[in-house]
Design an enzyme around this catalytic site. Structure first.
Site, short mmCIF file in Angstrom:
data_model
loop_
_atom_site.label_atom_id
_atom_site.label_comp_id
_atom_site.label_asym_id
_atom_site.label_seq_id
_atom_site.Cartn_x
_atom_site.Cartn_y
_atom_site.Cartn_z
N ASN A 130 -32.80 -15.69 -6.09
CA ASN A 130 -32.04 -14.62 -5.89
C ASN A 130 -34.02 -13.18 -5.17
OD1 ASN A 130 -31.99 -11.60 -6.26
ND2 ASN A 130 -30.76 -12.17 -8.49
N HIS B 107 -24.65 -10.42 -1.86
CA HIS B 107 -26.24 -10.80 -2.63
C HIS B 107 -26.72 -11.86 -3.48
CE1 HIS B 107 -29.64 -10.48 -4.63
NE2 HIS B 107 -28.83 -9.71 -5.97
N CYS C 138 -30.34 -5.00 -7.18
CA CYS C 138 -30.00 -6.28 -6.13
C CYS C 138 -29.24 -5.92 -5.65
CB CYS C 138 -29.70 -7.52 -6.83
SG CYS C 138 -31.03 -7.89 -7.79
O1 UT7 Z 1 -29.06 -10.23 -9.28
C1 UT7 Z 1 -28.94 -9.96 -9.70
C2 UT7 Z 1 -28.33 -10.09 -11.13
N1 UT7 Z 1 -28.42 -11.36 -11.50
C3 UT7 Z 1 -27.86 -12.18 -11.55
O2 UT7 Z 1 -26.25 -12.38 -11.49
C4 UT7 Z 1 -28.11 -13.50 -12.58
C5 UT7 Z 1 -26.50 -13.46 -13.47
N2 UT7 Z 1 -25.87 -14.69 -15.05
C6 UT7 Z 1 -27.29 -15.63 -14.25
O3 UT7 Z 1 -27.04 -15.83 -12.85
C7 UT7 Z 1 -26.83 -16.84 -15.30
O4 UT7 Z 1 -26.00 -15.95 -16.78
C8 UT7 Z 1 -28.32 -17.39 -14.95
C9 UT7 Z 1 -28.29 -18.82 -14.64
C10 UT7 Z 1 -29.37 -16.75 -15.86
C11 UT7 Z 1 -28.34 -18.76 -16.70
O5 UT7 Z 1 -27.07 -19.07 -16.65
P1 UT7 Z 1 -26.06 -18.80 -18.11
O6 UT7 Z 1 -24.44 -20.30 -17.21
O7 UT7 Z 1 -25.54 -18.06 -18.39
O8 UT7 Z 1 -26.53 -20.03 -19.12
P2 UT7 Z 1 -27.53 -19.38 -20.47
O9 UT7 Z 1 -28.19 -18.56 -20.05
O10 UT7 Z 1 -25.74 -19.54 -21.10
O11 UT7 Z 1 -27.93 -20.60 -21.30
C12 UT7 Z 1 -27.77 -22.25 -20.89
C13 UT7 Z 1 -28.53 -22.88 -21.60
C14 UT7 Z 1 -29.79 -22.31 -23.19
O12 UT7 Z 1 -30.13 -23.29 -23.63
P3 UT7 Z 1 -28.75 -23.10 -24.90
O13 UT7 Z 1 -29.15 -22.06 -26.15
O14 UT7 Z 1 -27.22 -23.80 -24.74
O15 UT7 Z 1 -29.56 -24.48 -25.85
C15 UT7 Z 1 -30.64 -21.59 -22.13
O16 UT7 Z 1 -31.43 -21.70 -23.73
O17 UT7 Z 1 -29.99 -23.08 -20.69
C16 UT7 Z 1 -31.21 -22.90 -21.16
N3 UT7 Z 1 -31.81 -22.57 -20.52
C17 UT7 Z 1 -32.87 -23.12 -19.52
N4 UT7 Z 1 -32.96 -24.45 -19.71
C18 UT7 Z 1 -33.75 -25.17 -18.32
C19 UT7 Z 1 -31.74 -20.51 -19.86
N5 UT7 Z 1 -32.94 -21.26 -18.79
C20 UT7 Z 1 -33.01 -22.47 -18.76
C21 UT7 Z 1 -34.38 -23.42 -17.46
N6 UT7 Z 1 -34.18 -24.26 -17.96
N7 UT7 Z 1 -34.38 -22.84 -16.87
#
Ligand code: UT7
Length: 323
Positions: free
Chosen positions: A280, A250, A113
């Site tokens: 992204n 980004h 990225c």
């Molecule tokens: O480009 C270079 C680098 N990449 C990034 O910058 C990405 C960095 N990370 C992020 O943007 C975020 O961490 C994410 C958008 C990937 C995830 O957001 P989050 O607020 O960190 O969510 P999380 O991973 O803590 O997940 C929260 C909940 C989980 O459920 P439980 O365990 O709380 O029951 C996930 O299973 O959301 C669930 N979840 C989803 N639910 C619906 C994960 N993906 C999805 C989805 N739809 N697509």
């Protein structure tokens, strides 16, 4: 003093738009979750015949047109990508050939990225070192081809596309009022490589593999790393957040963009956001955002523009330039 000045810009997107609602039928997700957690509303996904090279070529042609130049006027092509058409040769030489350019040189840089920041930094070093006069820097990706479309934690986040700028050697005074690149800051730390990686490759599995990410871990590091390289850019040039006209980050996640801007005291009206439209797109995200904001008249000649990115590796970096 020689400066690398932006002479032209362009971009290209695949034909197919995929909305969050479209993804609801593929994986257990919702428009509400995706918008709330990321700010993404849609992304473009490459179809048959659309590849990193074809998108990169289209973005390059748009940038050449915008600059009033042809491929004959270029010395070097640098393509930032992590999704090459083939393992080798570099996709940059494919684009070079598609443009009918058979002189100079072309190569790929791979910093995921942060690739566009690494590409601009390399181009600037070539120009300031007197090794090139006009460099085409492209960020082009087809991340859809690396995604595990059964993994809802990653497949909703990424999209495909390409953007390009042409940097040209121009004489400057050496002060911050010069047009062109004023400073570049690059970082990487391979200790974090397993937090965002592809689980395949020619030398390990002999396969292409799929993108794997510990999203929460990446998120945890993102704001700190971004503010580190932005503060380094300010320190190197004696500028502050108040001097900026535009921050073009980004585009990974709206929450990361807003969090970094807030920490640095940059008002959100000065931040270019396109993550809602493109998702992204890795190395393509910054030049795609630049193309949007320069085309709609927000970024104007003489504006002070800060670019920043963070991604797999980890890699991170910033470029401060006067448009
Ligand atoms: O480009 C270079 C680098 N990449 C990034 O910058 C990405 C960095 N990370 C992020 O943007 C975020 O961490 C994410 C958008 C990937 C995830 O957001 P989050 O607020 O960190 O969510 P999380 O991973 O803590 O997940 C929260 C909940 C989980 O459920 P439980 O365990 O709380 O029951 C996930 O299973 O959301 C669930 N979840 C989803 N639910 C619906 C994960 N993906 C999805 C989805 N739809 N697509």
């Amino acid at each position: 003093m020689i400066r690398s000045v932006v002479r032209g810009f362009g971009a290209a997107l695949p034909k197919q738009v995929v909305t969050n609602a479209d993804l609801e039928s593929r994986v257990d997700t919702s428009d509400e979750w995706i918008v709330q957690r990321t700010g993404i509303r849609q992304r473009y996904i490459a179809g048959e015949g659309e590849t990193t090279a074809s998108l990169g070529e289209a973005a390059a042609r748009a940038a050449l047109d915008n600059a009033g130049l042809t491929a004959a006027d270029l010395d070097l092509i640098i393509l930032a990508t992590s999704t090459p058409d083939n393992t080798f040769p570099a996709t940059a030489v494919n684009i070079q050939n598609r443009l009918g350019m058979h002189h100079g040189a072309a190569f790929d840089v791979q910093a995921v990225c942060s690739g566009f920041i690494f590409g601009v930094t390399t181009a600037d070093a070539y120009i300031r070192g007197g090794l090139a006069k006009r460099v085409l820097v492209i960020g082009a990706e087809t991340f859809s081809r690396l995604l595990d479309w059964t993994d809802r934690t990653t497949c909703v986040l990424f999209g495909d596309g390409a953007g390009a700028i042409i940097l040209e050697a121009q004489e400057g005074t050496g002060s911050n009022s010069d047009r062109g690149v004023l400073t570049t800051q690059l970082r990487s730390d391979g200790a974090h490589r397993e937090k965002l990686y592809v689980d395949g490759g020619p030398s390990t599995t002999g396969t292409v593999g799929h993108l794997r990410m510990e999203g929460r871990e990446v998120f945890k590091h993102a704001v700190g790393m971004i503010t580190d390289v932005i503060e380094a850019a300010f320190a190197a040039t004696g500028t502050t957040a108040d001097d900026l006209d535009w921050l073009v980050p980004h585009q990974a996640n709206r929450r990361i963009i807003d969090g970094s801007a807030k920490k640095l005291g940059i008002p959100l009206e000065k931040v270019v956001v396109t993550v809602d439209l493109h998702g992204n797109t890795s190395a393509a995200s910054i030049p795609l955002a630049l193309n949007v904001a320069a085309s709609d008249g927000r970024i104007k000649k003489g504006d002070l523009v800060l670019l920043e990115a963070m991604g797999g590796g980890f890699t991170w970096g910033s470029v401060l330039l006067r448009w």
